[in-house]
Enzyme design. Structure first.
Site, PDB file in Angstrom:
ATOM      1  N   LEU A   1      11.576   1.635   6.531  1.00  0.00           N
ATOM      2  CA  LEU A   1      10.916   2.038   5.299  1.00  0.00           C
ATOM      3  C   LEU A   1      11.587   3.315   4.779  1.00  0.00           C
ATOM      4  O   LEU A   1      11.893   4.223   5.563  1.00  0.00           O
ATOM      5  CB  LEU A   1       9.432   2.323   5.573  1.00  0.00           C
TER       6      LEU A   1
ATOM      7  N   GLU B   1      13.007   3.127  13.335  1.00  0.00           N
ATOM      8  CA  GLU B   1      11.981   4.062  12.880  1.00  0.00           C
ATOM      9  C   GLU B   1      10.817   3.896  13.838  1.00  0.00           C
ATOM     10  O   GLU B   1      10.930   3.189  14.831  1.00  0.00           O
ATOM     11  CB  GLU B   1      11.564   3.746  11.441  1.00  0.00           C
TER      12      GLU B   1
ATOM     13  N   LYS C   1       6.481  -1.863   1.845  1.00  0.00           N
ATOM     14  CA  LYS C   1       5.325  -1.243   2.498  1.00  0.00           C
ATOM     15  C   LYS C   1       4.149  -2.200   2.393  1.00  0.00           C
ATOM     16  O   LYS C   1       3.245  -2.046   1.556  1.00  0.00           O
ATOM     17  CB  LYS C   1       5.013   0.125   1.877  1.00  0.00           C
TER      18      LYS C   1
ATOM     19  N   TYR D   1       0.832  -1.202   0.000  1.00  0.00           N
ATOM     20  CA  TYR D   1       0.000   0.000   0.000  1.00  0.00           C
ATOM     21  C   TYR D   1       0.864   1.249   0.000  1.00  0.00           C
ATOM     22  O   TYR D   1       2.072   1.192   0.214  1.00  0.00           O
ATOM     23  CB  TYR D   1      -0.935   0.001   1.216  1.00  0.00           C
TER      24      TYR D   1
END
Ligand code: PDD
Length: 284
Positions: free
Chosen positions: A203, A179, A147, A34
């Protein structure tokens, strides 16, 4: 009904009628990818970068994407039909519908779903006063550069943060920060901007890249290097970045005050620059 129009495989439907089959592999296996794109003034911001990342995610899971020019046209049509100019656009592509089996099926059409939603504005004090963060062990898999819709560890981490009265959860792996559950992390040390490097454990945030570029243009030194948990606690400033989050400063991590306990000057400079970019997005 809500009056919201959603998109499923080329069709625009009222949200309540928009559905995919129960044997969709996204539903059964989390076998999908996504993107979330922020729309400013009716124009998707950094759409090319988001679609590039969608392509990388697709390649990584051996998924054949549909035509992305058509997808972009349909996304604009979706925004128009929903009468939205300031919103987030959700794009999801799953492997498609087929009888459940573990191997990657060949020759089935992917399922493409899009929704556009008004962005619930942050309370102003998030940026004026700063937010709290907590740290959590990074118990995700080793392919965080994809993702994927498989977000259970992120969901659990973010919920833990919420219960602790914090805005975000920072994933820590072997003593180093990676992250957050849905944002990237930056620290400031003696005026220099430092962020963990792009590895398989984080990411490649579109906002992260934008902030790095902005900092370089503003003459701020940028270093992409490993950040230990101790270093995070000792840094002068901390902030998180994401498509919807934009840039949010953190002033408390696990109960330890960051810097002066107030959002810092580097955050303010970058946030001003960022809002300048997004304000101009509609002119692009
Ligand atoms: N999340 N890291 C993770 C794990 C993320 O899920 C996201 C984005 C980011 C920031 O990436 P970007 O700047 O490209 O938005 C970093 C989206 C917004 C979400 O899941 O809703």
């Amino acid at each position: 009904m809500t009056g919201i129009t959603a998109y499923v495989n080329g069709r625009f439907l009222p949200l309540g009628e928009a559905a995919v089959g129960i044997e969709d592999r996204g539903y059964q296996f989390g076998d999908g990818i996504y993107e979330v794109v922020r729309v400013y003034g009716g124009t998707p911001f950094k759409m090319r970068e988001h679609l590039d990342r969608l392509r990388r995610s697709a390649r990584a899971i051996e998924l054949d994407l549909p035509d992305l020019d058509r997808l972009t046209e349909d996304a604009l049509e979706l925004l128009k039909r929903n009468g939205l100019r300031e919103c987030s656009l959700y794009i999801q592509v799953t492997r498609g519908v087929c009888p459940r089996k573990h191997t990657v099926p060949r020759g089935i059409a992917p399922t493409v779903v899009m929704t556009a939603r008004e962005v619930a504005g942050f309370p102003a004090e998030y940026r004026s006063r700063g937010v709290k963060l907590i740290t959590v062990p990074d118990d995700r898999w080793a392919r965080c550069y994809i993702k994927t819709t498989n977000l259970l560890p992120n969901v659990l981490a973010r919920s833990k943060a919420e219960r602790a009265g914090a805005y975000e959860a920072v994933f820590v792996r072997d003593g180093f920060v990676m992250e957050c559950s849905s944002s990237n992390l930056f620290i400031v040390e003696s005026g220099a901007l430092v962020t963990p490097p792009l590895t398989n454990y984080i990411l490649a945030g579109v906002t992260r890249a934008t902030v790095i570029q902005l900092a370089e243009e503003l003459g701020i030194e940028v270093r992409e290097e490993a950040v230990s948990l101790e270093r995070l606690y000792r840094s002068d400033e901390v902030f998180v970045t994401g498509t919807v989050t934009e840039i949010v400063p953190a002033v408390d991590i696990d109960g330890t005050t960051v810097g002066t306990g107030k959002p810092g000057p580097v955050f303010s400079l970058l946030y001003r620059g960022y809002t300048g970019l997004t304000a101009g997005a509609g002119d692009a």
